[in-house]
Design a protein around this motif. Structure first.
Motif, PDB file in Angstrom:
ATOM      1  N   THR A 149      97.637  67.186   5.294  1.00 34.23           N
ATOM      2  CA  THR A 149      97.028  65.844   5.308  1.00 34.23           C
ATOM      3  C   THR A 149      95.568  65.981   5.739  1.00 34.23           C
ATOM      4  O   THR A 149      95.167  67.008   6.287  1.00 34.23           O
ATOM      5  CB  THR A 149      97.737  64.909   6.310  1.00 34.23           C
ATOM      6  N   SER A 150      94.789  64.940   5.539  1.00 31.94           N
ATOM      7  CA  SER A 150      93.370  64.979   5.884  1.00 31.94           C
ATOM      8  C   SER A 150      93.163  65.168   7.388  1.00 31.94           C
ATOM      9  O   SER A 150      93.816  64.522   8.196  1.00 31.94           O
ATOM     10  CB  SER A 150      92.675  63.684   5.439  1.00 31.94           C
ATOM     11  N   GLY A 193      91.094  64.059   9.570  1.00 31.13           N
ATOM     12  CA  GLY A 193      90.082  63.023   9.760  1.00 31.13           C
ATOM     13  C   GLY A 193      89.392  63.082  11.113  1.00 31.13           C
ATOM     14  O   GLY A 193      90.009  63.421  12.115  1.00 31.13           O
ATOM     15  N   THR A 202      92.035  66.155   1.039  1.00 28.11           N
ATOM     16  CA  THR A 202      90.708  65.522   1.076  1.00 28.11           C
ATOM     17  C   THR A 202      89.591  66.548   1.081  1.00 28.11           C
ATOM     18  O   THR A 202      89.667  67.543   1.800  1.00 28.11           O
ATOM     19  CB  THR A 202      90.600  64.668   2.369  1.00 28.11           C
ATOM     20  N   LYS A 242      87.827  59.589   7.477  1.00 25.60           N
ATOM     21  CA  LYS A 242      89.290  59.561   7.388  1.00 25.60           C
ATOM     22  C   LYS A 242      89.920  59.241   8.743  1.00 25.60           C
ATOM     23  O   LYS A 242      89.495  59.750   9.785  1.00 25.60           O
ATOM     24  CB  LYS A 242      89.816  60.904   6.860  1.00 25.60           C
ATOM     25  N   THR A 243      90.968  58.416   8.727  1.00 26.74           N
ATOM     26  CA  THR A 243      91.593  57.920   9.957  1.00 26.74           C
ATOM     27  C   THR A 243      92.980  58.516  10.182  1.00 26.74           C
ATOM     28  O   THR A 243      93.545  59.174   9.303  1.00 26.74           O
ATOM     29  CB  THR A 243      91.753  56.394   9.878  1.00 26.74           C
ATOM     30  N   ASP A 302      95.602  56.683  10.322  1.00 25.52           N
ATOM     31  CA  ASP A 302      96.454  55.963   9.356  1.00 25.52           C
ATOM     32  C   ASP A 302      96.449  56.641   7.995  1.00 25.52           C
ATOM     33  O   ASP A 302      97.466  56.680   7.302  1.00 25.52           O
ATOM     34  CB  ASP A 302      95.982  54.505   9.198  1.00 25.52           C
ATOM     35  N   ASP A 303      95.285  57.168   7.600  1.00 22.29           N
ATOM     36  CA  ASP A 303      95.188  57.879   6.315  1.00 22.29           C
ATOM     37  C   ASP A 303      96.126  59.073   6.301  1.00 22.29           C
ATOM     38  O   ASP A 303      96.888  59.281   5.358  1.00 22.29           O
ATOM     39  CB  ASP A 303      93.755  58.370   6.057  1.00 22.29           C
ATOM     40  N   SER A 350      99.764  57.995   6.226  1.00 17.86           N
ATOM     41  CA  SER A 350     100.101  57.465   4.904  1.00 17.86           C
ATOM     42  C   SER A 350     100.240  58.585   3.875  1.00 17.86           C
ATOM     43  O   SER A 350     101.185  58.607   3.088  1.00 17.86           O
ATOM     44  CB  SER A 350      99.008  56.476   4.492  1.00 17.86           C
ATOM     45  N   GLU A 351      99.297  59.549   3.879  1.00 20.91           N
ATOM     46  CA  GLU A 351      99.361  60.675   2.938  1.00 20.91           C
ATOM     47  C   GLU A 351     100.679  61.434   3.094  1.00 20.91           C
ATOM     48  O   GLU A 351     101.326  61.803   2.117  1.00 20.91           O
ATOM     49  CB  GLU A 351      98.190  61.648   3.187  1.00 20.91           C
TER      50      GLU A 351
END
Length: 442
Positions: free
Chosen positions: A197-198, A200, A255, A263-264, A266-267, A270-271
């Motif tokens: 995941t990102s 962030g 990302t 990027k957060t 939450d991002d 979610s990913e």
């Protein structure tokens, strides 16, 4: 001090609290009824404010002892404690986050050696000690690592030329990297956007790298050099390993590395929940959000964060606490006794155990909770990890000298990720800035 080989129970509670505060009092501020002493708890966790209020009322109903609970708004605990401790009716029960936080309040901590929370600890090494004195007892233990999607990994294992036959084959950095690189190459075939995941660097996410990930090089350095309390200087011996894993996060990612500043958390959540990535660095507390996003418990696992350190095949997940109860030594004897009695009730009564484990969502380090089962798959993974014979990674980020140290490290990591800075700036932020911030705070 936290032991290097922490083997304790774990929990699913959020490290970063939601920003809401509440003030709840039970009874009046006047002198206690029946001369039994009073309890005043300054609570650190806003997300558990209502539950503590309800628990206080229940105890008062049962015993007639007044219990007041006040909850500091998110991010304001230290300043709230400073103003409250100076009052005539000061908190009898408060919290510190570990060895560094303890330094500010050592004049106020009573010895908890004869308290029920200390006696009930499964592993007494997790208590906060100053010489022979037990100055704080953790009531929440948490665990983090690399959360992984079992379905995506099984799909990957079925591809031609997969680097592993089972997820259990990943027990070192080289294997993790081989798998992540191969996944990234096969991302279209797997239906994912990236292996990770990102990473962030918005404030809702950057703590995962400047605090939790930075714990790994500190853990290995402190273990090697037998450091058990906050050092004035550090060497950065394991910074190459820190670079290994961070490079993997930003290369085999959903990302582009130039987009990470926005990027957060939450991002990333979610990913992962949408099946766009196989790996997500986070902890037991993340299950609530992943479940809300539709994930099923049987599709989630958690493995240690591998960095390439020697002997890491025997390394477990990172387990520790930032939540230590302390009893105010300057309170009257009657109020100290009332506070100890309240804590005993909280961790041994049915009402207290239900509140902590179910209503607040904690799994605690106490023997009295041994019959309490969790439906959180990440807590189950943490408990399995403890029984595996591996060495849990202790939480050494509680020794980081300041928020400023973390922020400078975070800035250097982001600049390195974006290509606007180099790794030497990360080294400077990590090593040189430790000495500077230690000096400033002492």
């Amino acid at each position: 001090m936290m032991n290097r080989n922490v083997k304790a129970a774990v929990s699913l509670v959020a490290i970063t609290a939601m920003s809401l505060g509440t003030l709840a009092a039970c009874g009046s501020n006047s002198s206690s009824s029946n001369g039994k002493g009073k309890v005043y708890y300054l609570n650190f966790k806003p997300e558990a404010a209502d539950q503590w209020t309800a628990l206080a009322k229940e105890y008062t109903k049962e015993t007639g002892v007044e219990v007041k609970v006040q909850t500091a708004a998110s991010g304001t605990y230290e300043q709230t404690l400073k103003s409250e401790i100076a009052k005539t009716e000061a908190p009898t029960l408060f919290q510190v986050n570990g060895p560094v936080g303890y330094q500010n309040w050592k004049r106020y901590t009573a010895d908890m050696k004869d308290s029920e929370p200390y006696n009930q600890l499964i592993n007494k090494d997790v208590a906060l000690k100053d010489g022979d004195k037990v100055v704080g007892v953790p009531y929440v233990m948490e665990t983090y690592g690399l959360i992984y999607n079992k379905d995506i990994l099984n799909k990957y294992i079925a591809t031609d030329g997969a680097k592993i036959k089972s997820v259990d084959d990943i027990d070192n950095f080289d294997t993790l990297k081989a798998v992540a690189d191969d996944m990234q190459a096969k991302k279209d075939q797997l239906g994912i956007k990236g292996a990770f995941t990102s990473a962030g660097f918005d404030s809702s996410s950057d703590w995962r790298f400047k605090t939790h990930l930075a714990n790994l090089p500190l853990y290995y350095e402190f273990t090697k050099d037998n450091v058990t309390e906050q050092p004035e200087t550090i060497k950065g011996t394991y910074l190459p390993e820190y670079k290994n894993i961070f490079d993997l996060y930003i290369t085999d990612s959903t990302t582009d590395r130039t987009q990470l500043s926005s990027k957060t958390g939450d991002d990333a959540n979610s990913e992962f929940a949408l099946g766009q990535a196989a790996f997500y660095q986070n902890g037991t507390w993340a299950w609530t959000d992943l479940q809300k996003a539709g994930m099923k418990a049987d599709s989630i696992g958690m493995m240690p964060i591998y960095t390439g350190a020697k002997g890491e095949e025997k390394q477990g997940l990172a387990t520790g606490s930032e939540n230590y109860w302390c009893i105010n030594d300057k309170a009257s004897d009657a109020n100290k006794k009332a506070t100890k009695d309240f804590l005993k009730w909280v961790i041994t009564s049915d009402a207290g155990k239900k509140s902590l484990s179910q209503d607040m969502g904690f799994t605690t380090p106490f023997k009295s909770f041994s019959d309490v089962k969790s439906d959180n798959p990440l807590v189950q993974a943490a408990q399995d990890d403890q029984k595996s014979g591996k060495t849990q990674v202790s939480w050494n980020f509680t020794m980081m000298p300041s928020e400023e140290w973390k922020n400078k490290l975070g800035n250097a990591l982001l600049e390195y990720a974006q290509g606007t800075g180099d790794w030497n700036a990360v080294k400077t932020a990590f090593v040189d800035n430790w000495a500077a911030e230690y000096k400033a705070s002492h």
